[in-house]
Design an enzyme around this catalytic site. Structure first.
Site, short mmCIF file in Angstrom:
data_model
loop_
_atom_site.label_atom_id
_atom_site.label_comp_id
_atom_site.label_asym_id
_atom_site.label_seq_id
_atom_site.Cartn_x
_atom_site.Cartn_y
_atom_site.Cartn_z
N ARG A 1 23.65 -7.01 -55.92
CA ARG A 1 22.37 -6.50 -56.47
C ARG A 1 21.58 -7.67 -57.02
NH1 ARG A 1 21.91 -1.37 -60.45
NH2 ARG A 1 22.14 -0.38 -58.41
N LYS B 1 23.00 -23.64 -61.77
CA LYS B 1 22.89 -25.09 -61.50
C LYS B 1 21.94 -25.35 -60.35
CE LYS B 1 27.79 -25.64 -62.55
NZ LYS B 1 29.05 -25.98 -61.87
N ARG C 1 26.84 2.82 -62.43
CA ARG C 1 27.40 3.62 -61.33
C ARG C 1 27.70 2.79 -60.09
NH1 ARG C 1 24.77 6.59 -64.60
NH2 ARG C 1 23.32 4.86 -64.48
N THR C 2 26.73 1.99 -59.67
CA THR C 2 26.89 1.32 -58.38
C THR C 2 28.05 0.33 -58.43
OG1 THR C 2 24.52 1.59 -58.05
CG2 THR C 2 25.65 0.06 -56.58
N HIS D 1 18.05 0.47 -51.52
CA HIS D 1 19.35 0.77 -52.15
C HIS D 1 20.10 1.71 -51.19
CE1 HIS D 1 22.41 1.32 -55.03
NE2 HIS D 1 21.70 1.71 -56.09
#
Ligand code: NCD
Length: 307
Positions: free
Chosen positions: A104, A83, A54-55, A132
């Site tokens: 995220r 790296k 969803r996000t 969130h």
């Protein structure tokens, strides 16, 4: 005009900011699915180090619907983080390529590290069990849409109140409103933090902690169900012990208010029976859909795009 440059936590939001974003989201909701050109030439970088449906897709769809473009990363395996590049260097680098970033990451506060050296606005799309904030805005939008108000509601928060970033961020955001009764319903090992309870009480709200939902549902205007956050448990046995603690079924809703809203940030595991999906109180799929309008509003306001 918003009071913040980066949205890393709901702490950055004033009540006026919330009002501005929810109002603009309403406008996008009303003109639903029209593609505009307000973000023409702008680029959103969508950086997801943890899974998302969803996000990520609603942020990306929001940018496309505003007429902008998206560059995306679904896994750190595909970037120079592999790296040994630091998040703060990545913040500097991405600022040269795009106009706004949503990110995220599994580690709490990692997005702060990224944002410290970024020169474009950064939106936290979830940092581990911490925050969130864009989800909280869409949750507040959904509550207001169905309940016609936010002040003075009685809301039950159910499930993983310890690791659940959506539920913690939302409770914090709701502290900006007035006279809310918060029922916090969880297994004793997944309780809401005492600090958050204190914040809510100091803001004049009522907080009642419980370890069962018996007889409570008829009192509620909104019930916000959450998934037990399996990925945050170190010990699988502990997860298995708590995972099936709260299950909402059609039988649980007998005697509830006709205006009840059942919300869930999704994904659900088994907290809400699919037999409830057609129930008039089941608002969780609308909630997911409204994320598009709220994220269109957030991008527009943070980039100061014309109306
Ligand atoms: C939530 C999340 O990622 O925190 N999902 C979402 O963003 N809609 C909830 C969850 O994963 O349980």
């Amino acid at each position: 005009m918003l009071s913040f440059q980066n949205l890393l936590s709901v702490n950055e939001l004033s009540r006026a900011d919330v009002d501005v974003i929810l109002k603009r989201a309403t406008q996008f909701h009303e003109t639903s699915h029209q593609i505009s050109e307000v973000a023409k030439g702008k680029i959103l970088a969508s950086l997801f180090f943890e899974p998302s449906t969803r996000t990520r897709f609603s942020f990306e769809a929001a940018m496309y619907r505003l007429g902008g473009h998206v560059v995306t990363m679904e896994s750190s395996l595909a970037s120079s983080i592999q790296k040994g590049e630091t998040l703060s260097d990545m913040g500097r680098i991405m600022s040269g390529y795009c106009d706004i970033v949503t990110m995220r990451h599994a580690i709490p506060y990692s997005i702060k590290e990224f944002a410290q050296h970024a020169t474009v606005p950064v939106i936290n799309a979830g940092d581990g069990p911490n925050q969130h904030p864009s989800q909280s805005l869409l949750d507040a939008y959904t509550i207001k849409f169905f309940q016609k108000k936010i002040d003075h509601l009685t809301i039950g928060f159910v499930g993983d109140l310890k690791f659940g970033r959506t539920v913690n961020s939302l409770m914090q955001l709701l502290s900006l409103f007035s006279g809310i009764t918060f029922y916090c319903i969880s297994h004793p090992t997944l309780r809401v933090s005492p600090d958050l309870v204190a914040t809510l009480k100091n803001s004049g709200h009522t907080v009642i902690e419980m370890d069962n939902m018996n007889d409570l549902l008829p009192e509620l205007d909104v019930v916000y169900m959450t998934r037990v956050q399996k990925e945050r448990f170190v010990n699988e046995k502990e997860y298995l012990e708590v995972k099936d603690h709260f299950l909402l079924t059609p039988e649980s809703l007998v005697g509830c208010k006709s205006t009840l809203s059942i919300l869930h940030p999704l994904p659900r595991v088994n907290e809400i029976s699919p037999a409830l999906d057609a129930h008039p109180a089941a608002h969780f799929f609308d909630q997911a859909k409204f994320g598009l309008f709220v994220r269109m509003a957030l991008i527009s306001e943070m980039l100061k795009l014309e109306k």
